[in-house]
Design a protein around this motif. Structure first.
Motif, PDB file in Angstrom:
ATOM      1  N   MET A   1       0.824  -1.200   0.000  1.00 16.01           N
ATOM      2  CA  MET A   1       0.000   0.000   0.000  1.00 16.01           C
ATOM      3  C   MET A   1       0.859   1.252   0.000  1.00 16.01           C
ATOM      4  SD  MET A   1      -3.021   0.826   2.594  1.00 16.01           S
ATOM      5  CE  MET A   1      -3.502   2.451   2.979  1.00 16.01           C
ATOM      6  N   PHE A   2       1.932   1.258   0.760  1.00 16.23           N
ATOM      7  CA  PHE A   2       2.764   2.443   0.865  1.00 16.23           C
ATOM      8  C   PHE A   2       4.133   2.229   0.237  1.00 16.23           C
ATOM      9  CE2 PHE A   2      -0.246   3.143   4.343  1.00 16.23           C
ATOM     10  CZ  PHE A   2      -0.706   4.387   3.967  1.00 16.23           C
ATOM     11  N   GLY A   3       4.226   1.356  -0.734  1.00 15.58           N
ATOM     12  CA  GLY A   3       5.489   1.143  -1.412  1.00 15.58           C
ATOM     13  C   GLY A   3       6.349   0.117  -0.704  1.00 15.58           C
ATOM     14  N   ASN A   4       7.630   0.253  -0.867  1.00 10.43           N
ATOM     15  CA  ASN A   4       8.601  -0.685  -0.331  1.00 10.43           C
ATOM     16  C   ASN A   4       8.599  -0.657   1.192  1.00 10.43           C
ATOM     17  OD1 ASN A   4      10.801  -2.224   0.327  1.00 10.43           O
ATOM     18  ND2 ASN A   4      12.236  -1.093  -0.957  1.00 10.43           N
ATOM     19  N   ARG A   5       8.298  -1.754   1.811  1.00 10.28           N
ATOM     20  CA  ARG A   5       8.253  -1.822   3.281  1.00 10.28           C
ATOM     21  C   ARG A   5       9.641  -1.722   3.896  1.00 10.28           C
ATOM     22  NH1 ARG A   5       3.214  -3.647   5.453  1.00 10.28           N
ATOM     23  NH2 ARG A   5       1.805  -4.141   3.772  1.00 10.28           N
ATOM     24  N   ASN A   6      10.674  -1.939   3.122  1.00 14.17           N
ATOM     25  CA  ASN A   6      12.041  -1.854   3.625  1.00 14.17           C
ATOM     26  C   ASN A   6      12.629  -0.458   3.444  1.00 14.17           C
ATOM     27  OD1 ASN A   6      12.042  -4.587   4.341  1.00 14.17           O
ATOM     28  ND2 ASN A   6      12.583  -5.175   2.255  1.00 14.17           N
ATOM     29  N   ASP A   7      11.807   0.489   3.045  1.00  9.85           N
ATOM     30  CA  ASP A   7      12.272   1.854   2.815  1.00  9.85           C
ATOM     31  C   ASP A   7      12.580   2.499   4.159  1.00  9.85           C
ATOM     32  OD1 ASP A   7      12.751   4.456   2.023  1.00  9.85           O
ATOM     33  OD2 ASP A   7      11.065   4.500   0.623  1.00  9.85           O
ATOM     34  N   GLU A   8      13.828   2.814   4.376  1.00  9.54           N
ATOM     35  CA  GLU A   8      14.284   3.355   5.656  1.00  9.54           C
ATOM     36  C   GLU A   8      14.222   4.883   5.721  1.00  9.54           C
ATOM     37  OE1 GLU A   8      15.164   1.486   8.307  1.00  9.54           O
ATOM     38  OE2 GLU A   8      14.724  -0.334   7.173  1.00  9.54           O
ATOM     39  N   ARG A   9      13.811   5.503   4.616  1.00  9.76           N
ATOM     40  CA  ARG A   9      13.751   6.961   4.604  1.00  9.76           C
ATOM     41  C   ARG A   9      12.678   7.469   5.552  1.00  9.76           C
ATOM     42  NH1 ARG A   9      12.374   8.422  -1.133  1.00  9.76           N
ATOM     43  NH2 ARG A   9      11.149   6.559  -0.869  1.00  9.76           N
ATOM     44  N   LEU A  10      12.847   8.703   5.987  1.00  6.28           N
ATOM     45  CA  LEU A  10      11.849   9.344   6.840  1.00  6.28           C
ATOM     46  C   LEU A  10      10.536   9.513   6.070  1.00  6.28           C
ATOM     47  CD1 LEU A  10      14.058  12.117   8.440  1.00  6.28           C
ATOM     48  CD2 LEU A  10      13.260  10.008   9.519  1.00  6.28           C
ATOM     49  N   PRO A  11       9.407   9.486   6.773  1.00  3.79           N
ATOM     50  CA  PRO A  11       8.118   9.665   6.096  1.00  3.79           C
ATOM     51  C   PRO A  11       8.056  10.957   5.279  1.00  3.79           C
ATOM     52  CG  PRO A  11       7.769   8.901   8.326  1.00  3.79           C
ATOM     53  CD  PRO A  11       9.238   9.193   8.193  1.00  3.79           C
ATOM     54  N   LEU A  12       8.646  12.037   5.776  1.00  3.02           N
ATOM     55  CA  LEU A  12       8.609  13.299   5.037  1.00  3.02           C
ATOM     56  C   LEU A  12       9.345  13.170   3.714  1.00  3.02           C
ATOM     57  CD1 LEU A  12       7.790  16.226   4.795  1.00  3.02           C
ATOM     58  CD2 LEU A  12       9.813  16.841   6.129  1.00  3.02           C
ATOM     59  N   GLN A  13      10.458  12.490   3.690  1.00  7.83           N
ATOM     60  CA  GLN A  13      11.186  12.290   2.438  1.00  7.83           C
ATOM     61  C   GLN A  13      10.350  11.492   1.448  1.00  7.83           C
ATOM     62  OE1 GLN A  13      14.624  10.442   4.271  1.00  7.83           O
ATOM     63  NE2 GLN A  13      15.905  12.174   3.651  1.00  7.83           N
ATOM     64  N   ARG A  14       9.681  10.466   1.937  1.00  8.64           N
ATOM     65  CA  ARG A  14       8.827   9.662   1.063  1.00  8.64           C
ATOM     66  C   ARG A  14       7.635  10.469   0.575  1.00  8.64           C
ATOM     67  NH1 ARG A  14       8.877   5.265   5.273  1.00  8.64           N
ATOM     68  NH2 ARG A  14       6.638   5.331   5.027  1.00  8.64           N
ATOM     69  N   ALA A  15       7.081  11.337   1.441  1.00  9.19           N
ATOM     70  CA  ALA A  15       5.948  12.176   1.044  1.00  9.19           C
ATOM     71  C   ALA A  15       6.345  13.169  -0.037  1.00  9.19           C
ATOM     72  CB  ALA A  15       5.390  12.919   2.259  1.00  9.19           C
ATOM     73  N   LEU A  16       7.525  13.768   0.100  1.00 10.84           N
ATOM     74  CA  LEU A  16       8.001  14.708  -0.923  1.00 10.84           C
ATOM     75  C   LEU A  16       8.171  14.015  -2.266  1.00 10.84           C
ATOM     76  CD1 LEU A  16      10.565  16.700   1.240  1.00 10.84           C
ATOM     77  CD2 LEU A  16       8.498  17.631   0.185  1.00 10.84           C
ATOM     78  N   GLU A  17       8.687  12.811  -2.245  1.00  7.01           N
ATOM     79  CA  GLU A  17       8.840  12.052  -3.486  1.00  7.01           C
ATOM     80  C   GLU A  17       7.484  11.699  -4.088  1.00  7.01           C
ATOM     81  OE1 GLU A  17      10.179   7.623  -4.564  1.00  7.01           O
ATOM     82  OE2 GLU A  17      11.765   8.823  -3.617  1.00  7.01           O
ATOM     83  N   ALA A  18       6.550  11.289  -3.247  1.00  7.32           N
ATOM     84  CA  ALA A  18       5.218  10.944  -3.731  1.00  7.32           C
ATOM     85  C   ALA A  18       4.516  12.165  -4.326  1.00  7.32           C
ATOM     86  CB  ALA A  18       4.384  10.347  -2.600  1.00  7.32           C
TER      87      ALA A  18
END
Length: 91
Positions: A1-18
């Motif tokens: 649902m939220f992409g790669n579960r092993n993604d260690e990046r901060l939620p804000l970094q992932r939100a900016l990318e999304a």
């Protein structure tokens, strides 16, 4: 649902990318960028996110629930980022 579960990046970094992958000029992108601008308050990225959302909103047709919601978030972002002496608003 939220992409790669092993993604260690901060939620804000992932939100900016999304947000960068959202359709430019959509109400979804305006709302997302406004929310991110609020979250990034105090950083150089905050104003850039706000300006990008503002430019996109200026070119969209209003008159839907989504439009109202996105514009309300944009207004809140302007208030949060440009508050002067306890009084908010857009520049």
């Amino acid at each position: 649902m939220f992409g790669n579960r092993n993604d260690e990046r901060l939620p804000l970094q992932r939100a900016l990318e999304a947000a960068a992958s959202l359709k430019p000029g959509s109400w979804e992108s305006v709302e997302s960028l406004a929310v991110l601008a609020i979250e990034c308050k105090g950083t150089p990225e905050a104003e850039q996110l706000y300006q990008t959302a503002s430019r996109a909103a200026a070119q969209l047709k209003a008159g839907t629930y989504d439009a109202v919601r996105a514009l309300a978030w944009l207004s809140r972002a302007g208030r949060e980022l440009h508050a002067v002496s306890g009084r908010g608003g857009e520049p």
